[in-house]
Scaffold this motif. Sequence first.
Motif, PDB file in Angstrom:
ATOM      1  N   GLY A   1     -29.181  20.312  22.786  1.00 23.87           N
ATOM      2  CA  GLY A   1     -28.699  19.041  22.256  1.00 23.87           C
ATOM      3  C   GLY A   1     -29.757  17.991  21.988  1.00 23.87           C
ATOM      4  O   GLY A   1     -29.433  16.811  21.840  1.00 23.87           O
ATOM      5  N   THR A   2     -31.033  18.397  21.889  1.00 20.94           N
ATOM      6  CA  THR A   2     -32.098  17.418  21.669  1.00 20.94           C
ATOM      7  C   THR A   2     -32.573  17.389  20.211  1.00 20.94           C
ATOM      8  O   THR A   2     -33.605  16.817  19.904  1.00 20.94           O
ATOM      9  N   TYR A   3     -31.807  18.015  19.322  1.00 19.17           N
ATOM     10  CA  TYR A   3     -32.140  17.986  17.897  1.00 19.17           C
ATOM     11  C   TYR A   3     -31.955  16.581  17.339  1.00 19.17           C
ATOM     12  O   TYR A   3     -31.285  15.734  17.940  1.00 19.17           O
ATOM     13  N   GLU A   4     -32.554  16.342  16.188  1.00 17.09           N
ATOM     14  CA  GLU A   4     -32.448  15.028  15.543  1.00 17.09           C
ATOM     15  C   GLU A   4     -31.384  15.067  14.461  1.00 17.09           C
ATOM     16  O   GLU A   4     -31.432  15.893  13.557  1.00 17.09           O
TER      17      GLU A   4
ATOM     18  N   PHE B   1     -41.887  35.176  15.784  1.00 22.28           N
ATOM     19  CA  PHE B   1     -40.747  34.271  15.664  1.00 22.28           C
ATOM     20  C   PHE B   1     -41.198  32.818  15.716  1.00 22.28           C
ATOM     21  O   PHE B   1     -42.190  32.474  16.366  1.00 22.28           O
ATOM     22  N   LYS B   2     -40.459  31.949  15.062  1.00 23.76           N
ATOM     23  CA  LYS B   2     -40.624  30.516  15.250  1.00 23.76           C
ATOM     24  C   LYS B   2     -40.157  30.168  16.666  1.00 23.76           C
ATOM     25  O   LYS B   2     -39.367  30.903  17.275  1.00 23.76           O
ATOM     26  N   PRO B   3     -40.632  29.058  17.233  1.00 19.16           N
ATOM     27  CA  PRO B   3     -40.290  28.710  18.617  1.00 19.16           C
ATOM     28  C   PRO B   3     -38.781  28.701  18.880  1.00 19.16           C
ATOM     29  O   PRO B   3     -38.021  28.045  18.161  1.00 19.16           O
TER      30      PRO B   3
ATOM     31  N   TYR C   1     -35.845  26.000  18.069  1.00 24.87           N
ATOM     32  CA  TYR C   1     -34.423  26.331  18.113  1.00 24.87           C
ATOM     33  C   TYR C   1     -33.805  26.023  19.472  1.00 24.87           C
ATOM     34  O   TYR C   1     -32.578  25.911  19.580  1.00 24.87           O
ATOM     35  N   ASP C   2     -34.627  25.875  20.482  1.00 26.83           N
ATOM     36  CA  ASP C   2     -34.103  25.492  21.796  1.00 26.83           C
ATOM     37  C   ASP C   2     -33.373  24.154  21.710  1.00 26.83           C
ATOM     38  O   ASP C   2     -32.429  23.899  22.466  1.00 26.83           O
TER      39      ASP C   2
ATOM     40  N   CYS D   1     -29.921  22.423   8.559  1.00 24.82           N
ATOM     41  CA  CYS D   1     -30.868  21.956   9.575  1.00 24.82           C
ATOM     42  C   CYS D   1     -32.272  22.328   9.127  1.00 24.82           C
ATOM     43  O   CYS D   1     -32.548  23.498   8.819  1.00 24.82           O
ATOM     44  N   ALA D   2     -33.164  21.357   9.067  1.00 25.40           N
ATOM     45  CA  ALA D   2     -34.553  21.603   8.686  1.00 25.40           C
ATOM     46  C   ALA D   2     -35.351  22.033   9.913  1.00 25.40           C
ATOM     47  O   ALA D   2     -35.200  21.463  10.997  1.00 25.40           O
ATOM     48  N   VAL D   3     -36.197  23.041   9.724  1.00 30.46           N
ATOM     49  CA  VAL D   3     -37.063  23.548  10.788  1.00 30.46           C
ATOM     50  C   VAL D   3     -38.495  23.149  10.463  1.00 30.46           C
ATOM     51  O   VAL D   3     -39.008  23.471   9.385  1.00 30.46           O
ATOM     52  N   GLU D   4     -39.145  22.449  11.362  1.00 33.88           N
ATOM     53  CA  GLU D   4     -40.509  21.990  11.108  1.00 33.88           C
ATOM     54  C   GLU D   4     -41.466  23.166  10.990  1.00 33.88           C
ATOM     55  O   GLU D   4     -41.424  24.103  11.780  1.00 33.88           O
TER      56      GLU D   4
END
Length: 230
Positions: A216-219, A89-91, A210-211, A185-188
């Motif tokens: 709430g710390t997304y850009e 999985f991605k983080p 995804y955390d 939403c873009a995922v790095e």
Amino acid sequence: MLEQITTVLFDLDGTLVDSMWMWKEIDLEYLGGLNLPVPEELSHQIEGMSFSETAIYFKETFHLTESLEEIKAMWISMAMEKYSHQVRFKPGAQSFLRELKKRGIKTGICTSNGRELLHAVMDSLDIAPYMDCVMTACEVPAGKPAPDIYLAVAKKLGADPSQCLVFEDVPRGIEAGLSAGMTVCAVEDAYSLDQREVIRSLAHYYIQSYDQVLNGTYEQLQKKGINQAL
């Protein structure tokens, strides 16, 4: 980010699971076995194409004598072990899926990959219990950046596109979600870091994990739109 959202749709490779590293290895191995060099821009040229569209591209570009089914069968054989045992999985993705299930938000996978490999990684990571619908781009008229797969999955789930949130990792995938009228939403991902500025100019949000969606710390980005970004 999840306010007013009834449905969350995921791309697979590089978005929900960390697997893009594998395809570069397979390209090298496959073309190397034919004594053909891997073009520098190959990964970007095939970005967003369905599994079948990619096979057509390889056959025409490299003048392969194998049939499309033989080409796809070889790729599946080369990738199956990695998808079954090495891809993760991605983080934060697994805990995010659990939270979506808990909240009753519908979910779907909209992938350019083939069915066999999709099911291999879903079985390996036990993804199926968290998904309401899975579809491949081979099952719709056109692959990404066309919006077909996102619109088809939304329709199957009875979801209004305006209430769908898409997670993608590459420009053409993001364009597909935007063209479908959805929030993206873009995922790095390490594979697409060289396109980071284009990605950031297209998407509504940007995350490394995804955390960040839940804490709430997304850009939140100032989306310019496809034409201005490209």
